[in-house]
Design a protein around this motif. Structure first.
Motif, PDB file in Angstrom:
ATOM      1  N   LEU A  32       0.829  -1.203   0.000  1.00  0.00           N
ATOM      2  CA  LEU A  32       0.000   0.000   0.000  1.00  0.00           C
ATOM      3  C   LEU A  32       0.865   1.255   0.000  1.00  0.00           C
ATOM      4  O   LEU A  32       0.527   2.257  -0.635  1.00  0.00           O
ATOM      5  CB  LEU A  32      -0.941  -0.008   1.195  1.00  0.00           C
ATOM      6  N   THR A  33       1.991   1.196   0.686  1.00  0.00           N
ATOM      7  CA  THR A  33       2.932   2.314   0.670  1.00  0.00           C
ATOM      8  C   THR A  33       3.505   2.509  -0.716  1.00  0.00           C
ATOM      9  O   THR A  33       3.668   3.638  -1.204  1.00  0.00           O
ATOM     10  CB  THR A  33       4.064   2.082   1.684  1.00  0.00           C
ATOM     11  N   TYR A  34       3.798   1.414  -1.392  1.00  0.00           N
ATOM     12  CA  TYR A  34       4.344   1.465  -2.748  1.00  0.00           C
ATOM     13  C   TYR A  34       3.377   2.159  -3.704  1.00  0.00           C
ATOM     14  O   TYR A  34       3.805   2.906  -4.602  1.00  0.00           O
ATOM     15  CB  TYR A  34       4.652   0.049  -3.221  1.00  0.00           C
ATOM     16  N   LEU A  35       2.089   1.931  -3.522  1.00  0.00           N
ATOM     17  CA  LEU A  35       1.097   2.534  -4.416  1.00  0.00           C
ATOM     18  C   LEU A  35       1.100   4.061  -4.334  1.00  0.00           C
ATOM     19  O   LEU A  35       0.692   4.741  -5.284  1.00  0.00           O
ATOM     20  CB  LEU A  35      -0.296   2.009  -4.091  1.00  0.00           C
ATOM     21  N   LYS A  36       1.575   4.615  -3.222  1.00  0.00           N
ATOM     22  CA  LYS A  36       1.595   6.075  -3.064  1.00  0.00           C
ATOM     23  C   LYS A  36       2.559   6.735  -4.042  1.00  0.00           C
ATOM     24  O   LYS A  36       2.487   7.943  -4.271  1.00  0.00           O
ATOM     25  CB  LYS A  36       1.995   6.454  -1.639  1.00  0.00           C
ATOM     26  N   GLU A  37       3.470   5.957  -4.641  1.00  0.00           N
ATOM     27  CA  GLU A  37       4.431   6.529  -5.584  1.00  0.00           C
ATOM     28  C   GLU A  37       3.768   6.963  -6.887  1.00  0.00           C
ATOM     29  O   GLU A  37       4.343   7.727  -7.656  1.00  0.00           O
ATOM     30  CB  GLU A  37       5.535   5.512  -5.889  1.00  0.00           C
ATOM     31  N   TYR A  38       2.560   6.461  -7.132  1.00  0.00           N
ATOM     32  CA  TYR A  38       1.883   6.810  -8.373  1.00  0.00           C
ATOM     33  C   TYR A  38       1.130   8.124  -8.204  1.00  0.00           C
ATOM     34  O   TYR A  38       0.725   8.486  -7.099  1.00  0.00           O
ATOM     35  CB  TYR A  38       0.938   5.680  -8.786  1.00  0.00           C
ATOM     36  N   PRO A  39       0.957   8.858  -9.319  1.00  0.00           N
ATOM     37  CA  PRO A  39       0.346  10.202  -9.214  1.00  0.00           C
ATOM     38  C   PRO A  39      -0.995  10.225  -8.502  1.00  0.00           C
ATOM     39  O   PRO A  39      -1.303  11.165  -7.785  1.00  0.00           O
ATOM     40  CB  PRO A  39       0.197  10.620 -10.689  1.00  0.00           C
ATOM     41  N   ASP A  40      -1.808   9.207  -8.711  1.00  0.00           N
ATOM     42  CA  ASP A  40      -3.122   9.177  -8.062  1.00  0.00           C
ATOM     43  C   ASP A  40      -3.111   8.375  -6.761  1.00  0.00           C
ATOM     44  O   ASP A  40      -4.159   8.064  -6.210  1.00  0.00           O
ATOM     45  CB  ASP A  40      -4.174   8.582  -9.005  1.00  0.00           C
ATOM     46  N   GLY A  41      -1.922   8.030  -6.299  1.00  0.00           N
ATOM     47  CA  GLY A  41      -1.826   7.252  -5.078  1.00  0.00           C
ATOM     48  C   GLY A  41      -2.378   8.019  -3.883  1.00  0.00           C
ATOM     49  O   GLY A  41      -2.409   9.241  -3.852  1.00  0.00           O
ATOM     50  N   ALA A  42      -2.833   7.293  -2.899  1.00  0.00           N
ATOM     51  CA  ALA A  42      -3.436   7.940  -1.737  1.00  0.00           C
ATOM     52  C   ALA A  42      -3.280   7.035  -0.530  1.00  0.00           C
ATOM     53  O   ALA A  42      -2.924   5.866  -0.650  1.00  0.00           O
ATOM     54  CB  ALA A  42      -4.911   8.227  -1.994  1.00  0.00           C
ATOM     55  N   ASP A  43      -3.546   7.592   0.630  1.00  0.00           N
ATOM     56  CA  ASP A  43      -3.539   6.789   1.849  1.00  0.00           C
ATOM     57  C   ASP A  43      -4.764   5.882   1.852  1.00  0.00           C
ATOM     58  O   ASP A  43      -5.899   6.347   1.922  1.00  0.00           O
ATOM     59  CB  ASP A  43      -3.553   7.688   3.086  1.00  0.00           C
ATOM     60  N   ILE A  44      -4.522   4.579   1.773  1.00  0.00           N
ATOM     61  CA  ILE A  44      -5.622   3.618   1.745  1.00  0.00           C
ATOM     62  C   ILE A  44      -6.080   3.350   3.162  1.00  0.00           C
ATOM     63  O   ILE A  44      -5.296   2.981   4.037  1.00  0.00           O
ATOM     64  CB  ILE A  44      -5.178   2.307   1.063  1.00  0.00           C
ATOM     65  N   THR A  45      -7.366   3.543   3.384  1.00  0.00           N
ATOM     66  CA  THR A  45      -7.914   3.366   4.727  1.00  0.00           C
ATOM     67  C   THR A  45      -8.675   2.061   4.884  1.00  0.00           C
ATOM     68  O   THR A  45      -8.903   1.609   6.001  1.00  0.00           O
ATOM     69  CB  THR A  45      -8.859   4.537   5.068  1.00  0.00           C
ATOM     70  N   HIS A  46      -9.083   1.444   3.750  1.00  0.00           N
ATOM     71  CA  HIS A  46      -9.865   0.212   3.840  1.00  0.00           C
ATOM     72  C   HIS A  46      -9.622  -0.638   2.605  1.00  0.00           C
ATOM     73  O   HIS A  46      -9.531  -0.123   1.491  1.00  0.00           O
ATOM     74  CB  HIS A  46     -11.361   0.532   3.967  1.00  0.00           C
ATOM     75  N   VAL A  47      -9.517  -1.951   2.814  1.00  0.00           N
ATOM     76  CA  VAL A  47      -9.348  -2.910   1.730  1.00  0.00           C
ATOM     77  C   VAL A  47     -10.403  -3.994   1.895  1.00  0.00           C
ATOM     78  O   VAL A  47     -10.554  -4.559   2.979  1.00  0.00           O
ATOM     79  CB  VAL A  47      -7.943  -3.552   1.755  1.00  0.00           C
ATOM     80  N   SER A  48     -11.129  -4.283   0.825  1.00  0.00           N
ATOM     81  CA  SER A  48     -12.099  -5.374   0.874  1.00  0.00           C
ATOM     82  C   SER A  48     -11.967  -6.207  -0.395  1.00  0.00           C
ATOM     83  O   SER A  48     -11.716  -5.682  -1.478  1.00  0.00           O
ATOM     84  CB  SER A  48     -13.529  -4.839   1.006  1.00  0.00           C
ATOM     85  N   ALA A  49     -12.112  -7.517  -0.241  1.00  0.00           N
ATOM     86  CA  ALA A  49     -12.026  -8.419  -1.386  1.00  0.00           C
ATOM     87  C   ALA A  49     -13.332  -8.384  -2.164  1.00  0.00           C
ATOM     88  O   ALA A  49     -14.415  -8.286  -1.587  1.00  0.00           O
ATOM     89  CB  ALA A  49     -11.723  -9.836  -0.919  1.00  0.00           C
ATOM     90  N   VAL A  50     -13.227  -8.468  -3.503  1.00  0.00           N
ATOM     91  CA  VAL A  50     -14.396  -8.575  -4.360  1.00  0.00           C
ATOM     92  C   VAL A  50     -14.193  -9.745  -5.306  1.00  0.00           C
ATOM     93  O   VAL A  50     -13.071 -10.233  -5.488  1.00  0.00           O
ATOM     94  CB  VAL A  50     -14.642  -7.268  -5.155  1.00  0.00           C
ATOM     95  N   GLY A  51     -15.270 -10.212  -5.931  1.00  0.00           N
ATOM     96  CA  GLY A  51     -15.170 -11.347  -6.832  1.00  0.00           C
ATOM     97  C   GLY A  51     -14.278 -11.031  -8.016  1.00  0.00           C
ATOM     98  O   GLY A  51     -14.406  -9.970  -8.622  1.00  0.00           O
ATOM     99  N   GLY A  52     -13.400 -11.984  -8.361  1.00  0.00           N
ATOM    100  CA  GLY A  52     -12.484 -11.730  -9.460  1.00  0.00           C
ATOM    101  C   GLY A  52     -12.253 -12.919 -10.354  1.00  0.00           C
ATOM    102  O   GLY A  52     -11.333 -12.927 -11.162  1.00  0.00           O
ATOM    103  N   GLY A  53     -13.068 -13.939 -10.235  1.00  0.00           N
ATOM    104  CA  GLY A  53     -12.895 -15.094 -11.098  1.00  0.00           C
ATOM    105  C   GLY A  53     -11.783 -16.003 -10.621  1.00  0.00           C
ATOM    106  O   GLY A  53     -11.333 -15.937  -9.470  1.00  0.00           O
ATOM    107  N   SER A  54     -11.319 -16.847 -11.516  1.00  0.00           N
ATOM    108  CA  SER A  54     -10.356 -17.888 -11.147  1.00  0.00           C
ATOM    109  C   SER A  54      -8.908 -17.487 -11.403  1.00  0.00           C
ATOM    110  O   SER A  54      -7.997 -18.235 -11.058  1.00  0.00           O
ATOM    111  CB  SER A  54     -10.660 -19.168 -11.942  1.00  0.00           C
ATOM    112  N   ILE A  55      -8.671 -16.327 -12.012  1.00  0.00           N
ATOM    113  CA  ILE A  55      -7.314 -15.942 -12.394  1.00  0.00           C
ATOM    114  C   ILE A  55      -6.721 -14.947 -11.407  1.00  0.00           C
ATOM    115  O   ILE A  55      -5.606 -15.119 -10.926  1.00  0.00           O
ATOM    116  CB  ILE A  55      -7.292 -15.337 -13.809  1.00  0.00           C
ATOM    117  N   ASN A  56      -7.465 -13.899 -11.096  1.00  0.00           N
ATOM    118  CA  ASN A  56      -6.942 -12.782 -10.314  1.00  0.00           C
ATOM    119  C   ASN A  56      -7.580 -12.701  -8.934  1.00  0.00           C
ATOM    120  O   ASN A  56      -8.697 -13.159  -8.723  1.00  0.00           O
ATOM    121  CB  ASN A  56      -7.216 -11.456 -11.045  1.00  0.00           C
ATOM    122  N   ARG A  57      -6.828 -12.090  -8.026  1.00  0.00           N
ATOM    123  CA  ARG A  57      -7.406 -11.641  -6.764  1.00  0.00           C
ATOM    124  C   ARG A  57      -7.773 -10.176  -6.946  1.00  0.00           C
ATOM    125  O   ARG A  57      -6.976  -9.391  -7.464  1.00  0.00           O
ATOM    126  CB  ARG A  57      -6.408 -11.813  -5.622  1.00  0.00           C
TER     127      ARG A  57
END
Length: 289
Positions: free
Chosen positions: A8-33
């Motif tokens: 999550l810290t690594y994602l802040k390096e991107y221009p639209d990166g932000a402090d992530i306050t919540h993470v929740s899993a969603v359906g993604g099929g058999s290939i990806n999380r």
């Protein structure tokens, strides 16, 4: 948190990166999380998979999304980041709040898909290979749709299925007969930009009723191929087909060719999920022999 803080810290390096306050899993099929990431001001869709098992999969997805988006015909989710982190690849997209399709949004989807199909190329194929599901999809260019469909779609999947023992010598012979007849079963058209995996799970309707295409497997192909895929598992309304045909009428007899073009996705499913799809493959094939 479902994801490590270092990521999550690594994602802040991107221009639209932000402090992530919540993470929740969603359906993604058999290939990806797949996860929904929330900050104080925004939400994001994160897709993760193994960079060793699926090399460049998300890079191919980004290329497809950008190609579609650059046509200015139909929307795609905004791309925020695509990269590797440790042993994972990831794709970060805008989060799109969705709603059920309405008559209006279905008609818009039909018209906008027709506009995308007007984007053409001199050859059938693409400059690079990509993925169909978790399988590498060959996009070597050919001057006609029949050559492309035979050599880059059917033949690789038939060979894979034979090697796995899912198709037998008789099936292989039947496909050979189809190859010899294919060019006479339809009228060639200029190559259209096709989504390539256009089942109902690969379009979304935003809360603003704006359609967006997701998870593309693009190539320049015959537009009937996309339309056939829309019928394979349902999820597209008559308003969609009516608006499409009003904007860009399909050739006479297109409905009789649906099973012909759906041989490819059915072969993909046969190779991915096993013999449960064998009957459908054989039934579709027999119609054109």
């Amino acid at each position: 948190m479902l994801l490590p803080d270092r990521f999550l810290t690594y994602l802040k390096e991107y221009p639209d990166g932000a402090d992530i306050t919540h993470v929740s899993a969603v359906g993604g099929g058999s290939i990806n999380r797949v996860y929904c990431l929330s900050s104080a001001t925004n939400k994001y869709l994160l897709k993760l998979n193994s960079r060793i098992t699926f090399p460049e999969m998300f890079a191919c997805e980004v290329s497809g999304l950008r190609t579609i988006g650059d046509t200015n015909t139909i929307a795609v989710p905004a791309i925020i980041a695509c990269d590797d982190f440790e042993d994972q690849s990831f794709l970060l997209l805008e989060w799109v709040e969705t709603r059920r399709p309405t008559r209006k949004s279905s008609e818009t989807l039909g018209r906008q898909l027709a506009a995308m199909h007007c984007c053409s190329s001199t050859d059938f194929g693409l400059d690079a290979d990509n993925y169909m599901g978790s399988l590498i999809q060959s996009n070597k260019k050919h001057p006609t749709w029949s050559e492309f469909f035979i050599h880059e779609r059917l033949m690789p999947m038939v060979k894979m299925a034979v090697d796995k023992g899912l198709l037998n010598a008789g099936d292989q012979q039947s496909f050979g007969i189809l190859y010899s007849r294919l060019s006479g079963l339809f009228d060639e058209e200029p190559a259209s930009l096709t989504h390539g995996d256009l089942w109902s799970g690969n379009y979304i309707i935003g809360a603003d009723e704006k359609p967006r295409l997701i998870d593309p497997a693009i190539a320049y192909g015959h537009r009937e191929f996309d339309m056939a895929m829309t019928t394979l598992f349902g999820g597209f309304s008559q308003e969609f087909y009516g608006a499409y045909n009003e904007a860009l009428p399909l050739a006479e007899g297109w409905e009789q060719r649906l099973d012909l073009w759906n041989l490819y996705p059915l072969l993909v499913h046969l190779n991915l999920f096993g013999a449960g799809y064998l009957g459908q493959v054989r039934d579709c094939l027999q119609q054109y022999l």
